[in-house]
Write an enzyme that holds these catalytic residues in place. Sequence first.
Site, short mmCIF file in Angstrom:
data_model
loop_
_atom_site.label_atom_id
_atom_site.label_comp_id
_atom_site.label_asym_id
_atom_site.label_seq_id
_atom_site.Cartn_x
_atom_site.Cartn_y
_atom_site.Cartn_z
N SER A 186 64.62 47.14 48.55
CA SER A 186 64.95 45.71 48.60
C SER A 186 66.32 45.51 47.95
O SER A 186 67.29 46.10 48.40
CB SER A 186 63.86 44.88 47.91
OG SER A 186 64.12 43.50 48.06
N THR A 187 66.40 44.74 46.89
CA THR A 187 67.68 44.43 46.25
C THR A 187 68.42 45.70 45.85
O THR A 187 67.90 46.53 45.13
CB THR A 187 67.46 43.55 45.01
OG1 THR A 187 66.58 42.47 45.33
CG2 THR A 187 68.79 42.99 44.51
N HIS A 212 64.22 45.02 52.90
CA HIS A 212 64.15 43.56 52.97
C HIS A 212 65.52 43.01 53.37
O HIS A 212 66.49 43.12 52.64
CB HIS A 212 63.75 42.98 51.61
CG HIS A 212 62.38 43.39 51.17
ND1 HIS A 212 61.97 43.34 49.86
CD2 HIS A 212 61.31 43.85 51.87
CE1 HIS A 212 60.72 43.74 49.77
NE2 HIS A 212 60.29 44.07 50.97
N MET A 305 63.51 44.20 43.91
CA MET A 305 62.80 43.23 43.09
C MET A 305 61.36 43.09 43.58
O MET A 305 61.09 43.18 44.77
CB MET A 305 63.51 41.88 43.17
CG MET A 305 62.85 40.74 42.44
SD MET A 305 63.74 39.19 42.71
CE MET A 305 63.48 38.95 44.47
N ASP A 308 56.53 44.88 46.24
CA ASP A 308 56.25 45.32 47.60
C ASP A 308 56.45 46.84 47.70
O ASP A 308 57.49 47.36 47.30
CB ASP A 308 57.18 44.60 48.58
CG ASP A 308 56.81 44.87 50.04
OD1 ASP A 308 55.61 45.08 50.31
OD2 ASP A 308 57.72 44.88 50.89
#
Length: 373
Positions: A186-187, A212, A305, A308
């Site tokens: 993600s991030t 993401h 973050m 997930d």
Amino acid sequence: MTLAHAMNTKTQAASKIKVLCVDDSALVRSLMTEIINSQPDMHVCATAPDPLVARELIKLHNPDVLTLDVEMPRMDGLDFLEKLMRLRPMPVVMVSSLTERGNEITLRALELGAVDFVTKPKVGIRDGMLDYAEKLADKVRAASRARVKQTTHAPSAPASATAHKPAPHFNNPLVSTEKLVIVGASTGGTEAIREVLMPLPPDAPAVLIAQHMPPGFTKSFAQRLNGLCRITVKEAEHGERVLPGHAYIAPGHAHLVLARSGANYVAHLSDAPPVNRHRPSVDVLFRSAAQHAGKNAIGVILTGMGRDGAAGLLEMQQAGAYTLAQDEASCVVFGMPREAIAMGGASEIAPLSEMSRRVMARLASMGERVQRV
């Protein structure tokens, strides 16, 4: 107001995340201020119509996070970002337009050190931005905790491509046809994924990736990686066969699910509801890999973050897969890997710089076992 109450109010204000919003649109600046100030843990300390004004406000307010428009007058957002990350590195969330050019510029901004990005709708800006107010707040929150490194120069595609020592080719074809590498991020994940994929040899096992990212950006992301890597990188398509030497990135609008068709692996796309507030979801991909690949898969969870992928990585491990989590020191945001490690789903913890080598070493050991059998 009592002195104690005044001091408490001042302390609460000081503990909030200070955000500086830079955008040439007065409407966007107003909306960003409205969204951010509605959160209990953050506030807009100032706004700026262009980078030159922002430069002075950074000195004055020392913000924790900067939101930066990509295209602005007087100085381009990328030029400003490059200078900022070299001279005064700080967490930056880019504000991008949903256009093909906006996608390319945003991906370049992430290469230059931006932590994350949000998108501005083409029409209905007010309603569109208010619709994802919670997501914007989450990104600002994550950025405030991000590890930001000073850059000495602006990375470029050719320079990055030559910075990695190529991994050796596989001698055993069964390894590349039966084995899979499953990646979630993600991030900070766009750059982390690039670091993982670039060393892989052309005959590497297939890689499936859930990152993401909103619709529209994943195709540009895949095309960008395809120009850097020795394997073929593409946005996944529904029903296509999963082949060695290829990496498949989940489209921004759909879950990527691993399936079987006879002896072949197949990529399926699903428009099922978001999981952990995400579609694509890392958990969805990991769980499908646990079900259909089991011990033939290697699971990798990278910077990001939230949580997930943590439960899905544990399911992969319980199904016999070897699993790796990125270590805290090399993560932009140590959220998803931390949760996976805490749940006991990581067989190994590795720095990003070592991730490809560890994956390849594990695959080589799988090949040795195949040959012995």
